[in-house]
Design an enzyme around this catalytic site. Structure first.
Site, short mmCIF file in Angstrom:
data_model
loop_
_atom_site.label_atom_id
_atom_site.label_comp_id
_atom_site.label_asym_id
_atom_site.label_seq_id
_atom_site.Cartn_x
_atom_site.Cartn_y
_atom_site.Cartn_z
N ASP A 167 0.82 -1.21 0.00
CA ASP A 167 0.00 0.00 0.00
C ASP A 167 0.86 1.27 0.00
O ASP A 167 0.53 2.25 0.67
CB ASP A 167 -0.99 0.02 1.17
CG ASP A 167 -2.03 1.14 1.00
OD1 ASP A 167 -2.40 1.44 -0.15
OD2 ASP A 167 -2.42 1.74 2.01
N ASP A 206 1.07 3.96 -1.78
CA ASP A 206 0.52 4.91 -2.75
C ASP A 206 1.61 5.88 -3.21
O ASP A 206 2.42 6.33 -2.40
CB ASP A 206 -0.59 5.75 -2.09
CG ASP A 206 -1.84 4.95 -1.78
OD1 ASP A 206 -1.70 3.83 -1.28
OD2 ASP A 206 -2.94 5.45 -2.03
N ARG A 230 5.58 7.52 0.20
CA ARG A 230 5.11 6.61 1.26
C ARG A 230 6.14 5.51 1.52
O ARG A 230 6.28 5.03 2.63
CB ARG A 230 3.80 5.95 0.80
CG ARG A 230 2.57 6.81 0.90
CD ARG A 230 1.75 6.54 2.15
NE ARG A 230 0.89 5.38 2.08
CZ ARG A 230 -0.40 5.40 1.76
NH1 ARG A 230 -0.98 6.53 1.42
NH2 ARG A 230 -1.13 4.29 1.79
N TRP A 265 0.84 14.41 11.26
CA TRP A 265 -0.20 14.22 10.22
C TRP A 265 -0.65 15.55 9.62
O TRP A 265 -1.67 15.66 8.97
CB TRP A 265 -1.40 13.45 10.82
CG TRP A 265 -2.13 12.64 9.81
CD1 TRP A 265 -3.35 12.93 9.25
CD2 TRP A 265 -1.72 11.41 9.20
NE1 TRP A 265 -3.70 11.97 8.34
CE2 TRP A 265 -2.72 11.02 8.30
CE3 TRP A 265 -0.57 10.61 9.33
CZ2 TRP A 265 -2.62 9.87 7.53
CZ3 TRP A 265 -0.49 9.46 8.57
CH2 TRP A 265 -1.50 9.10 7.68
CA CA Z 1 -3.92 3.14 -0.54
#
Ligand code: CA
Length: 602
Positions: free
Chosen positions: A340, A342, A364, A510
């Site tokens: 995952d 991205d 990422r 974040w």
């Molecule tokens: Ca994703």
């Protein structure tokens, strides 16, 4: 009202200018006259000059190259200790969720989007609400990672933002009245929308969200006046683009890198929107994970002929022609993606210390990439988080050197056939860096990257596609790597990849980062502190407790000779929902929804 003696002649000159324009417009047509008289208009020039024009913020990224650098220096290393609240604004409502937005400031008004697809217009002098727009969301929307929104766009006399049911809305800047409201995609199939739109040459350009539902990533360009589509560019090979209502070209080459029919539900959501490099006239959009997460189904884990299993153009950056939607270049950060990772993170245009035109992006997957701005060609990649396990490095062509035994196993090869071999992989799927934007400083030549140090247990499971249902074929648990911190704001020299300093934070970072010519790096923490660090040393110079976690994006501007700084506070986003053991560690954090605006005390 007090007025200095010097201002009157300027006002008279302005009126004379207006009168001249009035007469010119009248000579063209009465319609044009009406348009120039009614309201202020944001122009392409305003958007192009957003970084330099410090009295307004009219783009996401404080400039379409997304540098998030302001030339303002009234608030600086010496004065920042005097920074105090000027006003605060509550977003109200019972449903306080993640506030990941970036405010815009134009013509005396601040525009801020909120969770649940809301937009507020606020008097920038007082913090008083002028109007509020609440999208009426249907039952059954499928946002993956909280009901957030990352900002609006302004052009002409309208403000635009996307909604969680995958629609794009244009509102009148002054009144908030709806001018048009268009469907980007079908929310029932898993599509949603959260990014700030991008406006270039009168076209409003959007991506889409929904990469965990087997959707197909796409970039769309519309006429800002009417909302009608001008071109579309799906980002997974085999799908057809459109231009002016006709088919244009196929994306990539059918089945060149995808086996069978999996490209039809291939993911690659363009969920973070894009940037625009005016020097090369190129849109740059990132694309999310290929679907499903189980990479063995996409031939990624098997030795194959050619590049089948790379799954273009998922987990990539795409250079796109803004006039036609044609792909000019691509760079795939994680071919054969299976964690995952991205490839959506923002691509920032800058000029390096030797004068080369470059792009930088912190992926990422844990590597910080520098690309050539002319053609997207690979220049360098260096790790920006610790203990990366899935690859031992990036080769001279920009391709990862895989640790194949760190790929989650193939469930069909497992003894019981329902769960493949589990691995502990670093970074976690929430990334060495996620959506939260980094900043570049023209003062230091460094990037300031909000990163997180974490890993995950991850395994694959069998999965079949069903419209509107999660399409992962994986299970996972995120774990911290270290006892004393997860978040890490890093100053990175893009020329060497060297980490110049690091600011550690207990909770995962974040929110976005902003740099200023005053030598400051602004960012917020989930613990609620809004901070300013010294851009050369990382020393903390100022901090303010906002009452809820900060996952928003700071901005700064000047008004009446004073520099202002704003950030939105309101904890939420993907970490509390998907963070596994990390979510448990930060479950004491309070939610909220406040816009905070600061200025120097006298
Ligand atoms: Ca994703």
């Amino acid at each position: 009202m007090l007025r200095s003696a010097g201002t009157k002649p300027i006002e008279i000159r302005q009126r004379e200018e207006q009168m001249k324009r009035f007469i010119m417009a009248a000579s063209v047509s009465l319609m044009a006259l009406a348009a120039t008289q009614v309201t202020a208009q944001v122009t392409e020039e305003d958007l192009a000059n957003d970084q330099a024009s410090t009295d307004q913020v009219v783009t996401n990224g404080m400039g379409r190259n997304l540098q998030r650098f302001s030339p303002l220096e009234q608030v600086n290393k010496e004065t920042v200790s005097r920074l105090v609240p000027a006003w605060a604004f509550s977003m109200g409502g019972e449903k306080q969720r993640g506030q990941e937005t970036q405010p815009l400031v134009y013509d005396g008004v601040m525009y801020v989007t909120g969770s649940y697809s809301r937009l507020y217009a606020i008097d920038v002098h007082t913090g008083k609400e002028l109007w509020q727009y609440d999208a009426r969301l249907p039952e059954g929307i499928l946002p993956c990672c909280d009901v957030i929104n990352r900002g609006a766009a302004i052009y002409g006399d309208k403000i635009f933002f996307g909604t969680l049911d995958a629609r794009l809305v244009a509102l009148d800047l002054k009144t908030g009245d709806v001018v048009w409201n268009k469907k980007i995609a079908d929310y029932r199939a898993g599509y949603s929308y959260t990014a700030a739109p991008l406006i270039v040459n009168g076209l409003i350009i959007t991506g889409n969200s929904g990469g965990e539902f087997g959707i197909v990533g796409e970039v769309q360009a519309r006429d800002t006046e009417t909302g009608e589509i001008v071109w579309t560019r799906p980002v997974i090979e085999g799908h057809m683009g459109t231009l002016n209502g006709q088919e244009s070209t196929m994306t990539g080459t059918l089945n060149a890198t995808w086996p069978g029919d999996l490209w039809k539900t291939g993911g690659g959501a363009t969920w973070l929107g894009g940037s625009y490099d005016i020097d090369t006239n190129t849109l740059v959009f990132g694309t999310g994970n290929p679907a499903p997460w189980n990479s063995h189904l996409r031939n990624a884990g098997q030795p194959t002929e050619g590049n089948v299993g790379d799954n273009l153009y998922a987990a990539s950056r795409l250079g796109i022609d803004p006039a036609t939607g044609e792909i000019k270049w691509h760079f795939q950060t994680t071919p054969r993606e299976g964690w995952d990772f991205d490839g959506v993170n923002e691509v920032v245009a800058y000029t390096d210390r030797e004068g080369n035109n470059r792009f930088a992006t912190a992926d990422r997957n844990g590597f910080f990439y520098v690309l050539n701005r002319d053609d997207g060609a690979f220049v360098s990649a260096t790790p920006f988080v610790r203990d990366i396990s899935w690859a031992s490095g990036i080769d001279e062509n920009g391709r990862p050197i895989y640790n194949e035994d760190n790929r989650p196993g193939d469930p069909s090869a497992a003894a019981n056939g329902d769960k493949g071999e589990m691995v502990f992989a670093v970074p976690s799927f929430l990334g060495g860096k996620n959506w939260m934007p980094m900043a570049y400083s023209q003062n230091t030549g460094n990037f300031y990257v909000p990163s997180n140090e974490w890993g995950m247990d991850i395994w694959n499971e069998p999965v079949t596609y069903r419209e509107g249902a999660a399409y992962l074929g994986s299970g996972f648990t995120i774990k911290p790597l270290f006892e004393d911190y997860i978040g890490s704001l890093k100053a990175i020299d893009p020329d060497s990849g060297e980490i110049k300093w690091e600011y550690k934070n207990d909770a995962p970072l974040w929110g976005g980062v902003m740099t200023t010519a005053g030598g400051l790096v602004f960012f917020g923490t989930p613990e609620g502190e809004f901070k300013a660090l010294d851009d050369e040393t990382g020393e903390e110079l100022w901090s303010f407790q906002t009452g809820s976690g900060i996952v928003g994006q700071p901005v700064t501007w000047e008004m009446d000779g004073q520099q202002y700084v704003s950030v939105v506070s309101g904890w939420g986003g993907a970490v509390p929902l998907w963070g596994g053991e990390v979510a448990n560690r930060v479950n004491y954090l309070n939610q909220g929804g406040m816009v905070w605006t600061f200025k120097l005390a006298n």
